[in-house]
Design a protein around this motif. Structure first.
Motif, short mmCIF file in Angstrom:
data_model
loop_
_atom_site.label_atom_id
_atom_site.label_comp_id
_atom_site.label_asym_id
_atom_site.label_seq_id
_atom_site.Cartn_x
_atom_site.Cartn_y
_atom_site.Cartn_z
N TYR A 1 11.61 7.63 10.64
CA TYR A 1 10.80 8.82 10.87
C TYR A 1 9.43 8.44 11.38
N LEU A 2 8.77 9.39 11.98
CA LEU A 2 7.47 9.14 12.61
C LEU A 2 6.44 8.74 11.56
N ASP A 3 5.69 7.68 11.88
CA ASP A 3 4.66 7.19 10.96
C ASP A 3 3.34 7.93 11.17
N ASN A 4 3.42 9.22 11.04
CA ASN A 4 2.28 10.13 11.08
C ASN A 4 2.03 10.60 9.66
N SER A 5 0.78 10.69 9.23
CA SER A 5 0.47 10.97 7.83
C SER A 5 1.10 12.27 7.34
N LYS A 6 1.14 13.29 8.20
CA LYS A 6 1.73 14.56 7.78
C LYS A 6 3.24 14.44 7.61
N ILE B 1 4.92 11.61 7.04
CA ILE B 1 5.15 10.73 5.89
C ILE B 1 5.05 11.51 4.59
N GLY B 2 3.98 12.28 4.45
CA GLY B 2 3.79 13.07 3.24
C GLY B 2 4.91 14.07 3.03
N TYR B 3 5.36 14.69 4.11
CA TYR B 3 6.43 15.70 4.01
C TYR B 3 7.74 15.05 3.58
N LEU C 1 0.83 -1.20 0.00
CA LEU C 1 0.00 0.00 0.00
C LEU C 1 0.87 1.25 0.00
N PRO C 2 0.31 2.41 -0.42
CA PRO C 2 1.05 3.67 -0.26
C PRO C 2 1.38 3.89 1.22
N LEU C 3 2.49 4.55 1.48
CA LEU C 3 2.97 4.69 2.85
C LEU C 3 1.95 5.34 3.78
N PHE D 1 9.03 2.60 7.65
CA PHE D 1 9.44 3.91 8.16
C PHE D 1 10.75 3.81 8.95
N GLY D 2 11.36 2.61 8.93
CA GLY D 2 12.65 2.40 9.56
C GLY D 2 12.60 2.06 11.04
N THR D 3 11.41 1.98 11.63
CA THR D 3 11.29 1.74 13.06
C THR D 3 11.34 0.26 13.40
#
Length: 215
Positions: free
Chosen positions: A156-161, A163-165, A89-91, A125-127
């Motif tokens: 990096y944080l797996d928060n939608s904002k 991830i998009g950034y 799926l998309p990230l 996300f590397g975690t």
């Protein structure tokens, strides 16, 4: 669907990652609610012995709270690895859908899914999947870099904002970067890659991007 306590356990874990504490303001931002709302919920969690609200507003886990948060994060990250490995799926969708799927309480289900996936070590996300930790001495916030330091993007944080950034500016897990300078007027960190490409990273997001500093 996750209950309120689960959402707060995740947000406190993410907000206090590598530092051991977070603030009411940061917590409210991660949850998308008002500071007054987080104040009330944190007070309830303090009464249950899950978190500790320190002087000057610092919020941290008790030992029991950290244990509960890590158990929750393990399920969440396993589901992220599953969606990435099996469905591609998309990230942004991986993070949001994995959180919904992680709302199960069966240890047998967790063990069998883990075995089926051959015990994945990392999310996209590397975690860490198997042993998420609040403290990791080998990684640092991108914002901690000093000019002229080299680093490798670790996670990096797996928060939608976030991830998009990260996708928009082209940062990639495992790639090496060089910190050129910090513009404190605009709160921007200038990075360059070994290919000579330059990225301007907002330090507001940089606190949720983690690197390994290279000598």
């Amino acid at each position: 669907m996750h209950n309120v306590a689960d959402n707060y356990l995740r947000a406190i874990f993410e907000g206090s990652y590598l530092t051991g504490k977070t603030s009411n303001k940061r917590l409210a931002g991660l949850l998308g609610v008002s500071p007054a709302t987080t104040t009330e919920q944190v007070k309830k969690m303090c009464q249950k012995g899950i978190v500790i609200s320190q002087r000057y507003g610092a919020i941290s886990f008790s030992k029991e709270g950290e244990r509960q948060a890590i158990q929750l994060i393990k399920k969440f990250r396993l589901c992220e690895a599953w969606l990435d490995n099996e469905l591609n799926l998309p990230l942004e969708q991986i993070a949001s859908q994995a959180w919904k799927l992680a709302n199960f309480d069966s240890q047998l289900m967790y063990d069998q899914l883990n075995e089926q996936l051959n015990y994945p070590s990392k999310t996209p996300f590397g975690t860490d999947v198997q042993e998420p930790r609040l403290f990791n001495e080998s990684i640092h916030s991108l914002n901690s870099l000093k000019p002229q330091q080299k680093c490798k993007l670790a996670e990096y944080l797996d928060n939608s904002k976030v991830i998009g950034y990260v996708q928009q500016i082209g940062l990639k897990i495992g790639y090496g970067y060089f910190a050129e300078k910090v513009d404190r007027d605009f709160d921007i960190l200038f990075l360059s890659s070994k290919e000579g490409q330059q990225q301007m990273v907002s330090r507001k997001v940089g606190k949720y991007i983690y690197v390994r500093v290279l000598e």
